[in-house]
Design a protein around this motif. Sequence first.
Motif, PDB file in Angstrom:
ATOM      1  N   ASP A  26       0.825  -1.212   0.000  1.00 25.45           N
ATOM      2  CA  ASP A  26       0.000   0.000   0.000  1.00 25.45           C
ATOM      3  C   ASP A  26       0.858   1.260   0.000  1.00 25.45           C
ATOM      4  O   ASP A  26       0.572   2.223  -0.715  1.00 25.45           O
ATOM      5  N   VAL A  27       1.923   1.251   0.792  1.00 29.37           N
ATOM      6  CA  VAL A  27       2.833   2.401   0.836  1.00 29.37           C
ATOM      7  C   VAL A  27       3.532   2.555  -0.510  1.00 29.37           C
ATOM      8  O   VAL A  27       3.592   3.656  -1.067  1.00 29.37           O
ATOM      9  N   LEU A  28       4.032   1.469  -1.054  1.00 32.29           N
ATOM     10  CA  LEU A  28       4.735   1.530  -2.336  1.00 32.29           C
ATOM     11  C   LEU A  28       3.817   2.016  -3.450  1.00 32.29           C
ATOM     12  O   LEU A  28       4.212   2.840  -4.274  1.00 32.29           O
ATOM     13  N   ARG A  29       2.592   1.515  -3.472  1.00 28.88           N
ATOM     14  CA  ARG A  29       1.612   1.911  -4.497  1.00 28.88           C
ATOM     15  C   ARG A  29       1.401   3.425  -4.456  1.00 28.88           C
ATOM     16  O   ARG A  29       1.321   4.078  -5.495  1.00 28.88           O
ATOM     17  N   GLU A  30       1.324   3.977  -3.256  1.00 27.03           N
ATOM     18  CA  GLU A  30       1.119   5.415  -3.088  1.00 27.03           C
ATOM     19  C   GLU A  30       2.352   6.218  -3.493  1.00 27.03           C
ATOM     20  O   GLU A  30       2.240   7.322  -4.031  1.00 27.03           O
ATOM     21  N   CYS A  31       3.533   5.679  -3.256  1.00 27.24           N
ATOM     22  CA  CYS A  31       4.771   6.438  -3.447  1.00 27.24           C
ATOM     23  C   CYS A  31       5.376   6.326  -4.848  1.00 27.24           C
ATOM     24  O   CYS A  31       6.083   7.237  -5.276  1.00 27.24           O
ATOM     25  N   ILE A  32       5.134   5.237  -5.547  1.00 29.33           N
ATOM     26  CA  ILE A  32       5.741   5.048  -6.872  1.00 29.33           C
ATOM     27  C   ILE A  32       5.012   5.932  -7.879  1.00 29.33           C
ATOM     28  O   ILE A  32       3.821   5.737  -8.130  1.00 29.33           O
ATOM     29  N   PRO A  33       5.708   6.901  -8.479  1.00 34.33           N
ATOM     30  CA  PRO A  33       5.066   7.764  -9.470  1.00 34.33           C
ATOM     31  C   PRO A  33       4.522   6.944 -10.644  1.00 34.33           C
ATOM     32  O   PRO A  33       5.205   6.083 -11.192  1.00 34.33           O
ATOM     33  N   GLY A  34       3.261   7.186 -10.986  1.00 40.43           N
ATOM     34  CA  GLY A  34       2.647   6.510 -12.119  1.00 40.43           C
ATOM     35  C   GLY A  34       2.174   5.100 -11.837  1.00 40.43           C
ATOM     36  O   GLY A  34       1.727   4.405 -12.752  1.00 40.43           O
ATOM     37  N   CYS A  35       2.244   4.662 -10.586  1.00 36.98           N
ATOM     38  CA  CYS A  35       1.849   3.291 -10.256  1.00 36.98           C
ATOM     39  C   CYS A  35       0.336   3.140 -10.403  1.00 36.98           C
ATOM     40  O   CYS A  35      -0.436   3.865  -9.777  1.00 36.98           O
ATOM     41  N   GLU A  36      -0.067   2.208 -11.239  1.00 36.55           N
ATOM     42  CA  GLU A  36      -1.486   1.927 -11.438  1.00 36.55           C
ATOM     43  C   GLU A  36      -1.913   0.668 -10.694  1.00 36.55           C
ATOM     44  O   GLU A  36      -3.054   0.559 -10.273  1.00 36.55           O
ATOM     45  N   GLU A  37      -1.017  -0.278 -10.564  1.00 30.13           N
ATOM     46  CA  GLU A  37      -1.304  -1.523  -9.857  1.00 30.13           C
ATOM     47  C   GLU A  37      -0.032  -1.992  -9.168  1.00 30.13           C
ATOM     48  O   GLU A  37       1.053  -1.849  -9.709  1.00 30.13           O
ATOM     49  N   LEU A  38      -0.185  -2.555  -7.982  1.00 25.75           N
ATOM     50  CA  LEU A  38       0.941  -3.165  -7.285  1.00 25.75           C
ATOM     51  C   LEU A  38       0.386  -4.252  -6.382  1.00 25.75           C
ATOM     52  O   LEU A  38      -0.503  -4.000  -5.584  1.00 25.75           O
TER      53      LEU A  38
END
Length: 157
Positions: A26-38
């Motif tokens: 959840d943290v990575l999904r929020e922080c990765i620019p342009g992340c659509e799915e993780l």
Amino acid sequence: MAVLLSGNYSLPASQAEVYAALNDADVLRECIPGCEELEARADGIFAAVVRLELGPLKTRFRGKVRLEDLDPPNGYRIIGEGDGGIAGFAKGGAALKLAPDGEGGTLLSYEAEANVNGKIAQLGQRLIASTSKKIADRFFQTLVKRLQNETVTAEAK
């Protein structure tokens, strides 16, 4: 074409908190620019879809990363690859190290290497490296804000 990156960031949380955040989908999904799915999968594997803009090239990368050499809360190694369709392919890894900063926070350092091919490689190493550095900076700026918000929330309780 090989692209090398490295950086250091000061984060406002303990090593254990930073390590946990860097392993939280959840943290990575929020922080990765342009992340659509993780999605976190078994055995330290994350699958992702990330929309990237590199100069005039806009594409979605579908990829997987695997965490290796886990040494909580001191760091780990990331190995990954992504397919951007006609835009090209990227493969690489990064070593991530965490250390106390002496003031209750954490100093994060990383060294990364990526190999890119296809249309992405045609953009040139300078553009790819500068864009990659901007993406890393945005990731860590967002992570800092998230960690600060968690600290404020915890203190308010």
